[in-house]
Design an enzyme around this catalytic site. Structure first.
Site, PDB file in Angstrom:
ATOM      1  N   GLU A  40      -1.626  -4.594  -2.143  1.00 42.36           N
ATOM      2  CA  GLU A  40      -1.373  -3.153  -2.072  1.00 42.36           C
ATOM      3  C   GLU A  40      -2.718  -2.409  -2.097  1.00 42.36           C
ATOM      4  OE1 GLU A  40       1.581   0.050  -4.293  1.00 42.36           O
ATOM      5  OE2 GLU A  40       0.643  -1.503  -5.517  1.00 42.36           O
ATOM      6  N   LYS A  59       7.363   1.629   0.920  1.00 42.23           N
ATOM      7  CA  LYS A  59       7.676   1.367  -0.490  1.00 42.23           C
ATOM      8  C   LYS A  59       8.777   2.300  -0.988  1.00 42.23           C
ATOM      9  CE  LYS A  59       5.209   0.888  -4.921  1.00 42.23           C
ATOM     10  NZ  LYS A  59       3.877   1.068  -5.561  1.00 42.23           N
ATOM     11  N   CYS A  85       4.784  -4.061  -4.952  1.00 40.21           N
ATOM     12  CA  CYS A  85       4.424  -3.781  -6.345  1.00 40.21           C
ATOM     13  C   CYS A  85       5.602  -3.375  -7.250  1.00 40.21           C
ATOM     14  CB  CYS A  85       3.317  -2.739  -6.375  1.00 40.21           C
ATOM     15  SG  CYS A  85       2.386  -2.688  -7.945  1.00 40.21           S
TER      16      CYS A  85
END
Length: 266
Positions: A43, A111, A153
């Site tokens: 990321e 995301k 993440c």
């Protein structure tokens, strides 16, 4: 196709300078011990801190670099995340672009879960939603050797997302991350191993690691985890490329021998 393939996850310590970060990634990729079939970047690999809207409105340099890196490596490249403006008037999305071995851009995942939390470290207050807008759609890429589900993440804390990827037949799941030192030390490995075991999938999890120019501290300890929950490879905290063999045939045998996904009642 059932085969044993090589996965590589790239651990970095990125800063605000995009070109410096791409140079770091180039050095790491050129120093790989062997060729890989799939490469996953962390990321924020191209920019940690800095002017997020500026990169979000002009991603061509980074996307062109990803295309070249995939082509030169002759591998599928999962591009961690970069800020990217998708809708005019909206903040950037944290977007993960995927390139095939010919350098073609074939998929994008934005995301879904944004990291808004207070952590007992030097940064203390994280508000990802100040700079980013959340995505809404799942993404599973049909690579020639397996279907690969994309996450980023903070997504790893939401097992229902991974169940949906498994329902879409994902056999490999990528988790490019910038986990903080504090949360990583406590939760990084157990969360990743749980997602692998629950979904009987390989998990490829490159992380940022070290102290960044903005003084943010990330945990490192990038991992490659088997569908049985074994840690096949683990980094320390320094930039590196971590590699492991993935046996897709063995994965499918595990799913057949213990068909837990088919035993769900909810």
């Amino acid at each position: 196709m059932s085969k044993t393939l090589t996965a590589a996850v790239v651990q970095m310590c990125s800063g605000p300078d995009v070109q410096a970060n791409l140079n770091q990634a180039n050095d790491l990729l050129s120093g790989m011990a062997s060729s890989a079939d799939i490469i996953v970047l962390p990321e924020c690999f191209a920019q940690m801190g800095g002017d997020i809207p500026a990169l979000g409105n002009n991603t061509s340099v980074v996307r062109n670099w990803m295309s070249r890196a995939a082509r030169q490596s002759k591998a599928w490249l999962v591009g961690g995340s970069i800020p990217c403006v998708i809708n005019e008037g909206e903040n950037s999305r944290a977007s993960c672009f995927v390139f095939d071995p010919e350098g073609n851009e074939v998929a994008r995942y934005d995301k879904i879960h944004l990291f808004n939390a207070d952590v007992s470290d030097g940064t203390r207050r994280y508000r990802e939603s100040d700079d980013y807008s959340a995505g809404t759609d799942l993404s599973v890429v049909d690579m020639e050797f397996a279907k690969t589900g994309l996450t980023i993440c903070y997504d790893v804390r939401f097992p229902e997302l991974y169940r949906q990827l498994r329902a879409k037949e994902a056999e490999i799941i990528t988790v490019p991350s910038a986990f903080t030192r504090v949360t990583g030390q406590a939760h990084w490995e157990p969360l990743l191993r749980a997602r692998a075991i629950e979904n009987q999938s390989y998990v490829l999890a490159p992380n940022q690691g070290g102290t960044h120019p903005n003084q943010r501290e990330t945990w490192g300890h990038s991992m490659i985890i088997s569908p049985w929950g074994e840690v096949l490879a683990e980094a320390d905290t320094d930039p590196c490329v971590l590699m492991a063999e993935l046996d897709i045939k063995a994965l499918r045998e595990i799913r057949q021998q213990m068909p837990s996904f088919d035993h769900r009642v909810l």
